[in-house]
Write a protein that holds these residues in place. Structure first.
Motif, PDB file in Angstrom:
ATOM      1  N   CYS A 684     110.943  24.566 -13.059  1.00 13.07           N
ATOM      2  CA  CYS A 684     110.898  26.021 -13.225  1.00 13.07           C
ATOM      3  C   CYS A 684     110.482  26.385 -14.646  1.00 13.07           C
ATOM      4  CB  CYS A 684     112.261  26.637 -12.887  1.00 13.07           C
ATOM      5  SG  CYS A 684     112.739  26.439 -11.160  1.00 13.07           S
ATOM      6  N   ASP A 685     111.041  25.694 -15.640  1.00  5.06           N
ATOM      7  CA  ASP A 685     110.686  25.966 -17.029  1.00  5.06           C
ATOM      8  C   ASP A 685     109.307  25.413 -17.371  1.00  5.06           C
ATOM      9  OD1 ASP A 685     112.980  27.316 -17.475  1.00  5.06           O
ATOM     10  OD2 ASP A 685     113.952  25.806 -18.727  1.00  5.06           O
ATOM     11  N   GLU A 686     108.986  24.242 -16.817  1.00  2.00           N
ATOM     12  CA  GLU A 686     107.723  23.591 -17.143  1.00  2.00           C
ATOM     13  C   GLU A 686     106.538  24.257 -16.447  1.00  2.00           C
ATOM     14  OE1 GLU A 686     107.315  21.249 -19.348  1.00  2.00           O
ATOM     15  OE2 GLU A 686     109.461  21.077 -19.779  1.00  2.00           O
ATOM     16  N   GLY A 687     106.823  25.073 -15.444  1.00  2.29           N
ATOM     17  CA  GLY A 687     105.737  25.698 -14.702  1.00  2.29           C
ATOM     18  C   GLY A 687     105.045  24.777 -13.720  1.00  2.29           C
ATOM     19  N   SER A 688     105.679  23.644 -13.427  1.00  2.00           N
ATOM     20  CA  SER A 688     105.086  22.661 -12.511  1.00  2.00           C
ATOM     21  C   SER A 688     105.612  22.803 -11.098  1.00  2.00           C
ATOM     22  CB  SER A 688     105.355  21.251 -13.041  1.00  2.00           C
ATOM     23  OG  SER A 688     106.750  21.046 -13.270  1.00  2.00           O
ATOM     24  N   VAL A 690     106.016  24.681  -7.235  1.00  2.00           N
ATOM     25  CA  VAL A 690     105.025  25.110  -6.239  1.00  2.00           C
ATOM     26  C   VAL A 690     105.413  26.462  -5.644  1.00  2.00           C
ATOM     27  CG1 VAL A 690     104.310  22.760  -5.680  1.00  2.00           C
ATOM     28  CG2 VAL A 690     106.227  23.792  -4.437  1.00  2.00           C
ATOM     29  N   CYS A 691     106.286  27.189  -6.332  1.00  2.00           N
ATOM     30  CA  CYS A 691     106.674  28.513  -5.846  1.00  2.00           C
ATOM     31  C   CYS A 691     105.517  29.495  -6.035  1.00  2.00           C
ATOM     32  CB  CYS A 691     107.906  29.023  -6.591  1.00  2.00           C
ATOM     33  SG  CYS A 691     109.335  27.925  -6.480  1.00  2.00           S
ATOM     34  N   ASP A 692     105.570  30.588  -5.284  1.00  2.00           N
ATOM     35  CA  ASP A 692     104.578  31.649  -5.411  1.00  2.00           C
ATOM     36  C   ASP A 692     104.678  32.270  -6.805  1.00  2.00           C
ATOM     37  OD1 ASP A 692     102.609  33.472  -4.778  1.00  2.00           O
ATOM     38  OD2 ASP A 692     103.470  33.973  -2.819  1.00  2.00           O
ATOM     39  N   ILE A 693     103.746  33.173  -7.114  1.00  2.00           N
ATOM     40  CA  ILE A 693     103.701  33.778  -8.442  1.00  2.00           C
ATOM     41  C   ILE A 693     104.983  34.564  -8.717  1.00  2.00           C
ATOM     42  CG2 ILE A 693     101.185  33.900  -8.423  1.00  2.00           C
ATOM     43  CD1 ILE A 693     101.429  36.858  -7.700  1.00  2.00           C
ATOM     44  N   PRO A 694     105.355  34.724 -10.003  1.00  2.00           N
ATOM     45  CA  PRO A 694     106.629  35.372 -10.340  1.00  2.00           C
ATOM     46  C   PRO A 694     106.762  36.785  -9.792  1.00  2.00           C
ATOM     47  CG  PRO A 694     105.704  34.258 -12.255  1.00  2.00           C
ATOM     48  CD  PRO A 694     104.657  34.217 -11.198  1.00  2.00           C
ATOM     49  N   GLU A 695     105.654  37.467  -9.544  1.00  2.00           N
ATOM     50  CA  GLU A 695     105.744  38.817  -9.003  1.00  2.00           C
ATOM     51  C   GLU A 695     106.210  38.828  -7.554  1.00  2.00           C
ATOM     52  OE1 GLU A 695     103.386  38.753 -12.547  1.00  2.00           O
ATOM     53  OE2 GLU A 695     103.162  37.610 -10.691  1.00  2.00           O
ATOM     54  N   ARG A 696     106.121  37.663  -6.891  1.00  2.00           N
ATOM     55  CA  ARG A 696     106.496  37.615  -5.475  1.00  2.00           C
ATOM     56  C   ARG A 696     107.664  36.657  -5.197  1.00  2.00           C
ATOM     57  NH1 ARG A 696     100.628  37.937  -4.568  1.00  2.00           N
ATOM     58  NH2 ARG A 696     100.521  35.663  -4.451  1.00  2.00           N
ATOM     59  N   ALA A 697     107.889  35.663  -6.067  1.00  2.00           N
ATOM     60  CA  ALA A 697     108.894  34.634  -5.776  1.00  2.00           C
ATOM     61  C   ALA A 697     109.652  34.258  -7.036  1.00  2.00           C
ATOM     62  CB  ALA A 697     108.244  33.394  -5.165  1.00  2.00           C
ATOM     63  N   GLN A 698     110.796  33.629  -6.805  1.00  2.00           N
ATOM     64  CA  GLN A 698     111.627  33.151  -7.915  1.00  2.00           C
ATOM     65  C   GLN A 698     111.859  31.665  -7.770  1.00  2.00           C
ATOM     66  OE1 GLN A 698     115.263  35.301  -9.253  1.00  2.00           O
ATOM     67  NE2 GLN A 698     116.344  33.480  -8.597  1.00  2.00           N
ATOM     68  N   CYS A 699     111.744  30.941  -8.893  1.00  2.00           N
ATOM     69  CA  CYS A 699     112.044  29.500  -8.935  1.00  2.00           C
ATOM     70  C   CYS A 699     113.430  29.334  -9.538  1.00  2.00           C
ATOM     71  CB  CYS A 699     111.002  28.758  -9.772  1.00  2.00           C
ATOM     72  SG  CYS A 699     111.305  26.971  -9.913  1.00  2.00           S
ATOM     73  N   SER A 700     114.336  28.659  -8.808  1.00  2.00           N
ATOM     74  CA  SER A 700     115.717  28.468  -9.271  1.00  2.00           C
ATOM     75  C   SER A 700     115.972  26.978  -9.456  1.00  2.00           C
ATOM     76  CB  SER A 700     116.717  29.046  -8.261  1.00  2.00           C
ATOM     77  OG  SER A 700     116.487  30.425  -8.069  1.00  2.00           O
ATOM     78  N   TYR A 707     114.632  22.042  -7.393  1.00  2.00           N
ATOM     79  CA  TYR A 707     114.589  23.496  -7.553  1.00  2.00           C
ATOM     80  C   TYR A 707     114.427  24.120  -6.180  1.00  2.00           C
ATOM     81  CZ  TYR A 707     109.531  22.806  -7.109  1.00  2.00           C
ATOM     82  OH  TYR A 707     108.288  22.450  -6.663  1.00  2.00           O
ATOM     83  N   ILE A 708     114.626  25.431  -6.118  1.00  2.00           N
ATOM     84  CA  ILE A 708     114.532  26.172  -4.866  1.00  2.00           C
ATOM     85  C   ILE A 708     113.572  27.338  -5.075  1.00  2.00           C
ATOM     86  CG2 ILE A 708     115.776  27.591  -3.182  1.00  2.00           C
ATOM     87  CD1 ILE A 708     118.280  25.991  -3.830  1.00  2.00           C
TER      88      ILE A 708
END
Length: 1170
Positions: A684-688, A690-700, A707-708
């Motif tokens: 999540c911090d590294e940006g590696s 596969v979640c959608d863009i931050p405007e649509r999804a959240q990486c936890s 991560y989720i």
């Protein structure tokens, strides 16, 4: 049961260790029937009560037949009148025979706990008992008991008052002991009720001591002396006590054992024969064998529909499963009952630990403890003193040195050659047919020795834990000394003559005892002969499946000569040296072969091989080369190609070598190949990710490299791909409004000519309360609503949005005052003409009300403070920087008779909030003075942790009985449950208002965890679950974003950034933390054992200060009372977030929610989340 020889029954079966499937727990109805309805008698209430029960049929126990037994409150049955509990509680072995179902310091004087007992020969009970025994030993012949004794301890507790260490209520244990007898044997059946073992230790002498299950023979009388008889313990610490109700060989939650017993027989010269040597008596008639079910067994469930318990059968493991448990120089062999490890040719040991024959051995370790000398009132402390030993194995010579021994103690340690005696025994020169200690027990064992000096009766205890062979091929030992030794004058020397000591061997236990003389010679030329008595036990884990284990000789003689002791005052070293041989207790013919006398001249790294007569050969040990007279090390790293993996380096060591994986690699499961280490990455911090863009999804981030992905509100999908939801649906907005889809949400806007928020639209704009109030006054004049203000009347001022302005002024008199959002004047804010008060926005809380004095409330001074609770008090201690000022600590609130647990502080209103459990409620009080204000007085059972959202004006609390988390407005209204699942023992709770997060700890002993969610209870997830035990304290420091917790089980204080998961230890060795708070770089926690507040600097990871309150009782909750609120905002901080009832913040918005009683307050909950 099990194999029996003509004269002896076998000793007990131990607990089975590994369960394939968990057994169903025993309910109280599954116990053998008990109580008055079953004809039971009841033991007199109280502590340490005993009743003698005359038996209809005797119980066989060790070599005795007992016609009566003694039932005791403390969880055991004795074969003789028990001595006072102070003589055996704790670690001391009792002098009487004992069968302990769960022995500790117990009490039934509170009227709740009871002890029932009876004898029973009814067919139903005999059959039930037989079923338990036959299921425990399914491969043996069926048994039919003829008589049973049933003893049941029901809801027994410790003598101390209720404790809140493991919950609010007093913990109680329920368990049962059934002694079943046949003509030639007796059995003990121990049953434990489901959830009936609620505490695992009892207080003894100011310390907590684990409860005990097992049995002990007691004191054994010999011809000229007495000694402690054999014992067997099922439990050893709290973890094994907890496992009693989980591990089973009885088909229920419990244990069935064959009591050690000898069949009655006539005395014979063989059974009465005793051998004496060196002041020691050896009673050959006491030679027990153990029916040992080892760790290699698993338990599998067998379906049996006729009974309401699970029945088990044994399924032995094989080398295919257990080969990895054997040492690198060992082979695994399968046997009928399981597998055993055996050292390969050229090596010796127990199969798990093997060393090369003939190779010299090195032993390293540390010494701890304290020793008093003579009559000195102050002990000499041992703190990590080095112990080094060197053993020439092929002639039995051992050398031991301990460093940093001061002059005040060094001379007096000279008589204690026994400090190194166990090393001499472990690597003693073996006579034909006999084995030294390492050949039998390997390198992992525990040795306890007790030394009593005469005539002064000084006592010293030596505890040594041998931990196996380390990576340098050295044996590792930890030594603890505790006690007193007689003084030996400075400059005096000590001489010990050669001696012999008989070791008695049984399964997993070796014992010896003797009396030794030593001569003290002082510089003036006088001498004095002194004596000490010596007793030691060596416990270890053996493998019982191999035939060789049954061939172990029951006794062996250790012969020690050439004893040399010396204290070096210049270098502060104590040195011991001796030669050791292990041989026959009866002496036998002296061996002349040099291999057995040690006079062979072989190299110290060579094996002496005896031949005919006095002939022998010398053979270099494995890893060495030469002619045996001279041996040199073989460099395997040079001579053997590819001896290590390509990703490892080879380090040569004397007689062996060691492979070490390169940095970034670790050994695979085969112990040879090196594989790349998979380092945890926060994708999540590294940006590696596969979640959608931050405007649509959240990486936890969830820990490790996991991560989720989750879609944001207003979007649907799997988190990797999220699509906007068409939020505008028929009926979403008012009919006179237009709906507009936005990213993740929608907006409603009234059509032209209509007024409202889009959800409600009218042809005319609805007036607010302020506007209606204003216009009603203005409309009553002749000038109409837009005319001049009427003289002498107050007309409120409204903002453009229709709210009351924070400051209201009277147009005629010139007085001004502050109002709340309802337009109500705030007391104490009115000013005279020409002056305007400074008022906060009325959408926020009201300023503090002026206090009125009370004798038990001291207003809080300015500055930042720590608030903490002690029973019926809340006290404060000021902070100067990060330092506590103990001389300025005072009580700020006194509530006699209350038990205050959690504490929280509202920096806006200067209010302290607290939870209490006597009765259960939540209250608050202004720390500038004022009465206690009830907040929550019903519907709470055990409120513990409490947190304040000073921005959204809500409070959160945990309830450890209802197992839920609730939220309410600051006055207790708008109450709602937000978490009510998967909680067992929630306690600490923390709010992070600017970021919209909650954190809490659940100290469930089976699965402790630390969790987080948004403040509305959504996006719940586990932050920490591994390596936790009792996470009591929890705190969050907003400036550093550190979440820290203190664990009363692991004794560790740890911190992490919840967004990164970078968990790290701050300090270890803490005692019993309860509450916790943070301020800047420091965390502060309350400690129940130390009865103190403790400060820990998170920058350096160590304790910096301690505060001991004047009142020496347990300290519960703790909170930081900030001098002013920390910077930060959330969506609920202004106008309640636009919500009609509860506004609960989230990291990127807020949720408008209804309280539990939504219908009664006219609240309709929509998916109104931003």
């Amino acid at each position: 049961m099990g194999a029996q020889d003509p004269g002896w029954l076998l000793l007990c079966a131990t607990l089975l260790v590994t369960l394939v499937v968990p057994a169903r727990c025993v309910t109280r109805g599954d116990l053998v029937p008990f109580g008055p309805a079953s004809g039971d008698q009841r033991l007199q209430s109280g502590s340490d009560q005993t009743h003698q029960l005359a038996l209809d049929k005797p119980v066989l126990f060790y070599d005795g037949t007992f016609d009566s037994i003694y039932i005791n409150t403390n969880g055991f049955v004795a074969t003789a009148q028990p001595t006072a509990e102070s003589t055996y509680l704790g670690s001391a072995l009792p002098k009487f025979g004992m069968i302990a179902a769960l022995q500790g310091d117990l009490d039934t004087s509170d009227g709740v706990g009871k002890v029932f007992f009876r004898q029973d020969s009814s067919p139903a009970i005999l059959q039930q008992t037989a079923d338990y025994i036959n299921r425990a030993f399914p491969e043996d012949e069926k048994v039919e008991p003829t008589h049973v004794v049933v003893v049941t301890w029901v809801d027994v507790a410790t003598p101390e008052p209720p404790s809140r260490g493991d919950g609010v209520d007093k913990k109680r244990n329920t368990f049962q002991l059934v002694i079943a007898s046949l003509e030639a044997a007796s059995y003990a059946i121990m049953l434990y009720e489901r959830d009936g073992v609620q505490f695992y230790s009892t207080p003894v002498g100011g310390h907590s001591v684990a409860m005990q299950a097992g049995f002990n023979k007691g004191l054994v009388q010999h011809f000229f002396h007495s000694s402690q008889g054999p014992e067997y313990r099922i439990t050893s610490d709290e973890a094994t006590v907890k496992a009693l109700a989980e591990n089973t060989n009885a088909g229920v939650q419990g244990e069935v054992t064959t009591l050690p017993a000898k069949r009655p027989q006539e005395p014979t010269p063989e059974t009465e024969r005793a051998h004496y040597d060196g002041g020691q008596q050896i009673d050959h008639s006491l030679n027990f064998q153990t029916n040992y079910h080892s760790e290699s067994h698993r338990v599998v469930v067998v379906d049996d529909g006729e009974i309401n318990v699970d029945v088990f059968q044994y399924n032995a493991e094989t080398c295919a499963v257990g080969r990895s448990n054997c040492g690198p120089f060992a082979e695994c062999r399968d046997y009928t009952g399981g597998y055993c490890c055996h050292c390969t040719p050229g090596f010796y040991g127990n199969g798990k630990q093997c060393v090369a024959e003939g190779k010299h051995q090195r032993i390293n370790g540390k010494v701890h403890g304290k020793v008093y000398v003579g009559n000195s009132p102050s002990p000499v402390e041992f703190t990590n003193n080095d112990l080094h030993s060197y053993v020439v194995v092929n002639d039995g010579r051992s050398y031991v040195a301990i460093s940093d021994i001061p002059d005040s103690l060094g001379p007096s340690l000279q008589p204690l050659s026994a400090l190194g005696g166990v090393i001499g025994w472990a690597f003693a020169l073996e006579q034909p047919g006999f084995k030294n200690g390492f050949s039998i027990v390997g390198g992992e064992f525990t040795r306890k020795a007790e030394v009593t000096f005469q005539p002064g009766n000084e006592k010293l205890t030596i505890m040594q834990e041998f931990k196996g062979i380390d990576e340098h091929d050295h044996l590792v030992v930890s030594t603890t000394l505790d006690g007193r030794v007689p003084e030996v004058p400075h400059g005096a020397t000590v001489q010990l003559d050669k001696y012999s000591e008989i070791y008695q061997y049984s399964n997993n236990l070796i014992t010896s005892s003797s009396t030794r003389d030593y001569v003290v010679s002082v510089p003036e030329g006088t001498t004095q002969t002194r004596t000490y008595q010596w007793r030691q036990t060596i416990s270890f884990q053996s493998c019982q499946h191999a035939e060789t284990s049954r061939d172990m000789k029951p006794t062996q003689m250790l012969n020690v000569d050439q004893v040399f002791v010396m204290y070096d005052p210049v270098n502060q070293l104590i040195r011991y040296a001796m030669s050791n041989k292990v041989a026959d207790v009866n002496g036998g013919e002296p061996e002349e072969n040099p291999c057995f006398t040690g006079r062979h001249g072989c190299d110290t790294n060579a094996v002496c091989r005896p031949a005919q007569g006095v002939q022998f050969t010398c053979e270099c040990a494995v890893g060495f080369d030469g002619d045996g007279r001279t041996c040199y090390d073989v460099d395997e790293c040079r001579t053997i190609a590819n001896i290590c993996d390509q990703n490892a380096i080879c380090n040569n060591q004397p007689g062996t070598f060691r492979c070490e994986c390169h940095e970034g690699y670790q050994f695979a499961s085969d112990g040879h190949a090196c594989v790349e280490v998979s380092r945890p990455v926060n994708h999540c911090d590294e940006g590696s990710h596969v979640c959608d863009i931050p405007e649509r999804a959240q990486c936890s981030y969830t820990g490790g490299s996991a991560y989720i992905c989750s879609c944001l509100p207003g979007f649907i999908g799997d988190g990797k791909v999220c699509q906007a939801v068409a939020e505008c649906q028929p009926g979403s907005c008012h009919p006179d409004a237009v709906c507009y889809n936005t990213q993740g949400s929608f907006t409603c806007q009234c059509r032209p000519g209509y007024y409202g928020d889009g959800f409600q639209c009218t042809a005319e704009r609805t007036k607010t309360q302020c506007e209606a109030h204003r216009d009603s006054l203005l409309g009553s004049t002749e000038f109409g609503p837009r005319g001049p203000r009427p003289v002498g009347h107050f007309v409120p001022a409204c903002t453009d949005s229709g709210a009351y302005t924070p400051v209201q002024c009277h147009g005629s008199t010139g007085h001004c005052w502050c109002v709340d959002h309802r337009g109500q004047e705030l007391p104490g804010t009115r000013s005279g003409p020409g002056h305007r008060p400074s008022c906060i926005d009325h959408d926020g809380p009201q300023p503090p009300v002026s206090p009125f004095p009370r004798p038990d409330v001291h207003p809080l001074p300015s500055g930042t403070h720590l608030l903490f609770s002690q029973n019926g008090r809340i006290e404060h201690i000021p902070l100067e920087g990060y330092d506590m000022k103990p001389d300025q600590a005072k009580t700020v609130l006194h509530l006699p008779g209350k038990l205050i647990v959690g504490v929280a502080y509202d920096c806006v209103e200067k209010m302290v909030y607290w939870t209490e459990i006597s009765p259960s409620s939540i209250n608050k009080a202004n720390l500038q003075g004022g009465e206690t204000i009830p907040v929550i007085v019903s519907g709470v059972t055990s409120p513990e942790g409490i947190a304040v959202d000073h921005l959204g004006r809500t409070i959160f609390w945990t309830d450890s009985i209802t197992d839920q988390i609730e939220v309410a407005s600051m006055d207790g209204s708008q109450r709602r449950v937000i978490i009510n699942s998967d909680l067992v023992n929630p306690r600490a709770i923390i709010a992070d208002p600017p970021n919209g997060n909650l954190y809490w700890a659940d100290w469930d002993r089976d699965a402790p965890k630390i969790e987080t969610s948004y403040m509305d209870g959504t996006n719940r997830r586990v932050l920490v679950k591994d390596n936790l035990s009792l996470p009591n304290g929890l705190t969050y420091e907003p400036q550093s974003s550190l979440l820290c917790w203190a664990d009363a089980g692991t004794k560790i204080l740890e911190c992490m950034n919840p967004g990164r998961g970078d968990r790290r230890k701050m300090t270890e060795g803490i005692q019993y933390p309860f509450g916790m708070t943070a301020y800047g770089k420091n965390v502060y926690y309350t400690d129940w054992d130390r009865l103190a507040l403790v400060a820990v600097d998170t920058h350096v990871g160590r304790e910096t200060s301690e505060f001991l309150p004047l009142k020496r009782t347990k300290i519960y909750g703790i909170a930081t009372a900030y001098a002013q609120c920390l910077a930060g905002q959330n969506y609920c901080a202004v106008n309640n977030g636009g919500c009609t009832h509860l506004c609960l913040a989230t990291p990127n918005g807020r949720s408008c929610m209804c309280p539990n009683d939504a219908a009664s307050v006219g609240c309709v909950e929509r998916e109104d989340r931003q």
